[in-house]
Design an enzyme around this catalytic site. Sequence first.
Site, short mmCIF file in Angstrom:
data_model
loop_
_atom_site.label_atom_id
_atom_site.label_comp_id
_atom_site.label_asym_id
_atom_site.label_seq_id
_atom_site.Cartn_x
_atom_site.Cartn_y
_atom_site.Cartn_z
CB ALA A 279 -37.82 -19.89 8.64
CE LYS B 286 -49.21 -15.70 8.12
NZ LYS B 286 -48.03 -14.81 8.19
#
Length: 306
Positions: free
Chosen positions: A10, A183
């Site tokens: 993706a 993150k």
Amino acid sequence: MRVYIAGSGAMGCRFGHSLSKTDHEVILLDNWEDHIQAIRENGLKVTGDFDETVKLPIMKPTEAVEVADLIILLTKADQLPKMLQDIKGIIGEQTKVLSLLNGLGHATTMRRYVPDESIMVGVTIWLAGLKGPGHAHLEGPGSIFLQNMSGDGQAVAHIVDMFNQAGLNATYDENVIESIWRKACVNGVMNPTCTIMDCTIGELFGTEGGLNLVQGIFKEFIAVARAEVGNIDEEGIWKYIMETSKKASHHYPSMHQDLIQHGRKTEIDYLNGAVVFKGKRVGISTPYCQMMTDMVHAKEAMLGLR
């Protein structure tokens, strides 16, 4: 520049699509046969913020022979050693290799295959999903933060410029390790929880119990991050998590896509599992992260993935 995207799932498709708008040569690398065939025959189909099909070359990593100017690593964490072994022939003396993988500790793996002066590390908060072979769904804004491990930002200014020409909102960050921890913290609180509870990010954050669980995991990430990198902006990271939970409220995180939607092994050992490992080394208890790691491993075992 000749740019290889090593791992064209993706996020790799997100980067391939964006970089295809520049005048650089962009080549996708992947091992998923159906995905390769679909892109070769029909191009990469993109929906969401865009509705178009772009033609991009794609091949298996072992088929790449022309030396790269830049390699962007976007594999799953446990696939990184094999990917680096497979593409060692296209890593030349001037090649830069940028890791944008989720999780912690990837520079250590890269050093087995890539000299320090060629290594770049970074983090991206773009969102992407795969609807099927050759079909990426791209929604929402994002950004990239990256750093040259040699410390010479000017040496990679042209790479930052290329990303910005592609609309990928890149920034050179001399303290990117904190951004990587930020993150990892976002992924660590959202990915395993949404995966185990089979829910969207908004559904998780919309319940008192879910929010309590998020807070417990968050505190462990912060404690271990502080022990490893020193000062870290706890308040700023929590604010960022809450903002992200609103912007991506309808989104199933990548671990859910892997395990629940596609029956693939997860990256839990490079997120919550890594925090457990690092915590043990410095004497910090991490029961929430241990529980999440055990639950995801148990689910993987039930699906025959371990």
